[in-house]
Design a protein around this motif. Structure first.
Motif, mmCIF file in Angstrom:
data_model
loop_
_atom_site.group_PDB
_atom_site.id
_atom_site.type_symbol
_atom_site.label_atom_id
_atom_site.label_comp_id
_atom_site.label_asym_id
_atom_site.label_seq_id
_atom_site.Cartn_x
_atom_site.Cartn_y
_atom_site.Cartn_z
ATOM 1 N N VAL A 8 0.884 -1.168 0.000
ATOM 2 C CA VAL A 8 0.000 0.000 0.000
ATOM 3 C C VAL A 8 0.915 1.209 0.000
ATOM 4 O O VAL A 8 1.693 1.409 0.939
ATOM 5 C CB VAL A 8 -0.922 0.027 1.236
ATOM 6 C CG1 VAL A 8 -1.737 1.311 1.256
ATOM 7 C CG2 VAL A 8 -1.836 -1.176 1.260
ATOM 8 N N THR A 67 -1.714 0.286 -4.683
ATOM 9 C CA THR A 67 -2.136 -0.875 -3.900
ATOM 10 C C THR A 67 -2.068 -2.121 -4.779
ATOM 11 O O THR A 67 -2.638 -2.125 -5.884
ATOM 12 C CB THR A 67 -3.563 -0.697 -3.379
ATOM 13 O OG1 THR A 67 -3.619 0.462 -2.540
ATOM 14 C CG2 THR A 67 -4.010 -1.909 -2.586
ATOM 15 N N PHE A 169 -7.179 -7.649 -0.966
ATOM 16 C CA PHE A 169 -7.779 -6.303 -0.954
ATOM 17 C C PHE A 169 -9.145 -6.352 -1.619
ATOM 18 O O PHE A 169 -9.509 -7.316 -2.293
ATOM 19 C CB PHE A 169 -6.862 -5.242 -1.570
ATOM 20 C CG PHE A 169 -6.476 -5.448 -3.004
ATOM 21 C CD1 PHE A 169 -7.333 -5.132 -4.044
ATOM 22 C CD2 PHE A 169 -5.204 -5.914 -3.325
ATOM 23 C CE1 PHE A 169 -6.964 -5.291 -5.361
ATOM 24 C CE2 PHE A 169 -4.814 -6.076 -4.651
ATOM 25 C CZ PHE A 169 -5.707 -5.766 -5.674
ATOM 26 N N GLU A 173 -12.216 -0.497 -1.017
ATOM 27 C CA GLU A 173 -11.237 0.091 -0.089
ATOM 28 C C GLU A 173 -9.887 0.165 -0.807
ATOM 29 O O GLU A 173 -9.030 -0.698 -0.626
ATOM 30 C CB GLU A 173 -11.167 -0.732 1.191
ATOM 31 C CG GLU A 173 -12.521 -0.823 1.901
ATOM 32 C CD GLU A 173 -12.464 -1.615 3.198
ATOM 33 O OE1 GLU A 173 -11.767 -1.159 4.123
ATOM 34 O OE2 GLU A 173 -13.100 -2.680 3.271
ATOM 35 N N GLN A 175 -7.027 1.801 -0.718
ATOM 36 C CA GLN A 175 -5.703 1.919 -0.105
ATOM 37 C C GLN A 175 -5.622 1.067 1.163
ATOM 38 O O GLN A 175 -5.250 1.534 2.237
ATOM 39 C CB GLN A 175 -5.385 3.389 0.213
ATOM 40 C CG GLN A 175 -5.159 4.221 -1.056
ATOM 41 C CD GLN A 175 -4.703 5.620 -0.745
ATOM 42 O OE1 GLN A 175 -5.097 6.217 0.259
ATOM 43 N NE2 GLN A 175 -3.853 6.169 -1.610
ATOM 44 N N ARG A 176 -5.979 -0.199 1.003
ATOM 45 C CA ARG A 176 -5.990 -1.098 2.155
ATOM 46 C C ARG A 176 -5.691 -2.524 1.694
ATOM 47 O O ARG A 176 -6.276 -2.998 0.713
ATOM 48 C CB ARG A 176 -7.347 -1.056 2.843
ATOM 49 C CG ARG A 176 -7.392 -1.729 4.194
ATOM 50 C CD ARG A 176 -8.792 -1.637 4.802
ATOM 51 N NE ARG A 176 -8.799 -1.947 6.221
ATOM 52 C CZ ARG A 176 -9.893 -2.074 6.964
ATOM 53 N NH1 ARG A 176 -11.104 -1.921 6.410
ATOM 54 N NH2 ARG A 176 -9.816 -2.343 8.245
ATOM 55 N N ASP A 222 -3.425 -5.283 9.184
ATOM 56 C CA ASP A 222 -4.263 -4.339 8.444
ATOM 57 C C ASP A 222 -3.368 -3.198 7.972
ATOM 58 O O ASP A 222 -2.914 -2.372 8.774
ATOM 59 C CB ASP A 222 -5.367 -3.814 9.368
ATOM 60 C CG ASP A 222 -6.415 -2.985 8.639
ATOM 61 O OD1 ASP A 222 -6.124 -2.500 7.537
ATOM 62 O OD2 ASP A 222 -7.523 -2.817 9.192
ATOM 63 N N GLN A 224 -2.728 0.169 5.801
ATOM 64 C CA GLN A 224 -3.316 1.308 5.122
ATOM 65 C C GLN A 224 -2.221 2.338 4.920
ATOM 66 O O GLN A 224 -1.119 2.235 5.474
ATOM 67 C CB GLN A 224 -4.478 1.885 5.936
ATOM 68 C CG GLN A 224 -5.604 0.883 6.158
ATOM 69 C CD GLN A 224 -6.795 1.478 6.880
ATOM 70 O OE1 GLN A 224 -7.140 2.624 6.671
ATOM 71 N NE2 GLN A 224 -7.433 0.674 7.723
#
Length: 627
Positions: A8, A67, A169, A173, A175-176, A222, A224
């Motif tokens: 990310v 990402t 991913f 979402e 950018q995760r 997780d 981000q």
């Protein structure tokens, strides 16, 4: 085996993803792929060729995003074809052609309950495009998604039985990326400008970041932009003290070949240096050589406390490492006088054994991530065998973290799938362990210690003399290349070396090879001996030499052709049907470290003559992280 890289970032992460895959190529793979989140949708490229071809495909298709996830696959479920390659997509239930992809996922490991989950998801309308167990996880995450990817992943992994490391991913979402692991390694990298990374091996992130968090069993990460969390599967977060960021100086697997044709040849010739590095700093024999290291580098368990309380050794290992353990059994029982049992790790955990509380459990692994050996270690611990030690080439590996004591060999990165320098450095570490245990038990005099240390320090020079035999082994290889079967013989300490020689030949030349204790010839294998089956004999000048000569005569009497690695003073002469290469003197207890090197060279040059892929033999992987 399989490799994972995820990212990310505020910048295009595709070059990092592909470079990471290139650094993991040494592990072995038969397909590869990359998927990205463009901000508006998910795109991917997959290939059954090498990563270099994937790079070309990525460039041609213009894949670019901050990402993304990438993967090299070693096939377990489903053939190595494009539709089975990772990353896998989930488009939701119904006809996938009618909707954009919603989930992208890569996975290392094996999901044991994939069939039941597949049936459940098919009943919900999910259509499967592959034969893999991995696609089940992608659809499961999609089915459980409620607007929060972390909740979906936590709920999904709670339903998985087996081993996994995943990166995933979701289209909603951008950018995760979520990662999770159980039974398969996964690390988190902390980069610059808020970028974060996932990888199955810190080596994949060399040049990108050296700030690494090692995820533990059951962790969910997780990632981000600008922040990350690590929780358990119930969503309870860990503190920075519980999952610290460590500075890891990993070395790139993309080493220069220099004057060598293959990494295996290079690594064979690196053995004098690897042995010297493994013994660097060893000024004397002491249990302290095997002291454990705490989680933050502080002193860990003291080896002398463990050694004084044990009266037997249990060795757990697989493949080449198993053969190093078989060699160590002779040393431990002869020099240290400690009863020793050597077990194939994949068998040990599935049988009812009788645990002896005063046992030192020794695991041996090049990578420190070998799934069967880790599972066997945990099984032994569950039986109450808490005194554990590992001989390992990777100081940051799971094996080192889970054992009380350790000796880190310094073979350096080994890229060729067929292990060479990792094996000989394991033998060096195991010989030091033998001496340390003998000293702890009062079975090693100062004079004996000095003599053993002198011999060990001379090993690099002795190995150089053995490597000078390469031209003679090229001549042997030209004859072996025309054969389809071979027999390897050894006695005593050198029987495991015969086993290792047969393994090397079959691994990379695809010639069927077996190894036997020479005394077992008349109990069956002699029936196979003909002029078309070369018989390799390891013949050091030890107490079993005369017995071995009798076994050789049994081969000659049946028309067999012998290829003998003989010490200079064995008085074995070349003749019709008897080919002799003379080793540079007898090296006593350390002779196995020298005799294995000609067998490595024989396998290498035979494979070269047959035109096989020496560094990446078919169907095999370097780091075996699945059962």
């Amino acid at each position: 085996m399989c490799g994972i890289v995820g990212a990310v970032s505020a910048h295009n992460s595709v070059p990092v993803l592909v470079q990471g895959l290139q650094r993991l190529e040494y592990r072995g793979y038969d397909s590869c792929g990359v998927a990205v989140h463009t901000g508006t949708g998910l795109l991917r490229a997959r290939s059954t060729a090498r990563v270099a071809e994937l790079q070309t495909q990525v460039t041609q298709e213009g894949l670019s995003a901050g990402t993304g996830i990438a993967h090299t696959r070693w096939a377990t479920h489903g053939a190595p074809v494009v539709h089975n390659a990772h990353p896998h997509f989930s488009h939701g239930p119904g006809d996938a052609d009618q909707r954009p992809a919603r989930v992208a996922l890569v996975h290392n490991g094996i999901i044991e309950n994939h069939e039941a989950l597949r049936a459940e998801l098919q009943a919900k309308g999910y259509v499967f495009a592959s034969q893999t167990d991995t696609e089940v996880i992608a659809h499961l995450v999609d089915a459980l998604y409620d607007g929060d990817l972390a909740h979906a992943v936590q709920a999904a992994v709670a339903r998985l039985h087996g081993a996994y490391a995943i990166a995933v991913f979701h289209k909603d979402e951008p950018q995760r990326v979520l990662g999770a692991r159980a039974g398969s390694p996964l690390v988190l990298g902390v980069g610059a400008e808020g970028a974060h990374y996932l990888a199955s091996d810190a080596m994949a992130l060399v040049g990108v970041t050296d700030q690494i968090v090692y995820l533990e069993e059951g962790d969910v990460a997780d990632l981000q932009l600008g922040r990350f969390w690590i929780t358990n599967t119930a969503g309870r977060p860990y503190t920075a003290e519980q999952r610290p960021v460590k500075t890891v100086r990993a070395h790139s697997g993309a080493a220069e070949l220099g004057p060598y044709r293959h990494y295996m040849q290079k690594e064979i010739f690196e053995q004098p240096r690897a042995i010297a590095d493994t013994l660097e700093g060893v000024q004397g024999i002491a249990p302290e050589l095997f002291d454990g290291v705490g989680p933050d580098g502080e002193p860990g368990e003291a080896a002398w406390r463990v050694f004084k309380d044990i009266d037997r050794v249990l060795i757990l290992a697989c493949g080449t490492s198993y053969y190093s353990g078989c060699t160590a059994k002779y040393w431990l029982e002869d020099i240290a006088r400690i009863p020793t049992q050597v077990e194939v790790a994949s068998e040990y955990r599935y049988r009812h054994s009788v645990p002896e509380p005063r046992t030192l459990v020794v695991t041996i692994s090049q990578s420190g991530e070998t799934a069967d050996t880790l599972a066997a270690l945990r099984h032994a611990q569950s039986l109450g065998l808490t005194q554990t030690l590992t001989i390992c080439n990777v100081a940051t590996s799971t094996m080192v973290r889970e054992c009380k004591l350790a000796y880190i060999t310094r073979a350096g990165v080994e890229i060729g799938v067929a292990s060479t320098k990792a094996f000989t450095t394991q033998l060096a570490g195991l010989f030091l362990l033998t001496l340390a245990l003998a000293q702890a038990k009062g079975r090693l005099t100062e004079a004996q210690e000095a003599e053993h240390l002198r011999a060990m320090r001379h090993l690099p020079v002795a190995l150089q003399a053995v490597l000078a035999l390469e031209p003679q082994l090229v001549d042997w290889a030209e004859q072996f290349a025309r054969k389809e079967n071979a027999l390897f013989l050894g006695r005593g300490l050198h029987y495991p070396i015969a086993l290792e020689g047969a393994l090397k030949l079959k691994e990379i030349s695809y010639i069927h090879a077996e190894a036997y204790p020479a005394g077992e010839l008349k109990h069956g294998p002699l029936a196979l001996v003909t002029a078309d089956m070369p018989v390799v004999t390891v013949a050091p000048n030890d107490t079993l030499l005369e017995k071995l000569k009798s076994n050789m005569q049994e081969v000659r009497a049946r028309g067999g052709v012998l290829y003998v690695l003989a010490d200079a003073d064995t008085q074995i002469q070349s003749s019709e049907g008897l080919h002799v290469i003379r080793m540079p003197g007898h090296y006593g207890q350390l002779s196995p470290l020298l005799h294995v090197v000609p067998l490595q060279l024989l396998a290498y040059h035979t494979a070269l003559a047959r035109g096989t892929d020496v560094d990446k033999p078919r169907n095999l992987a370097k780091s075996v992280t699945v059962e």
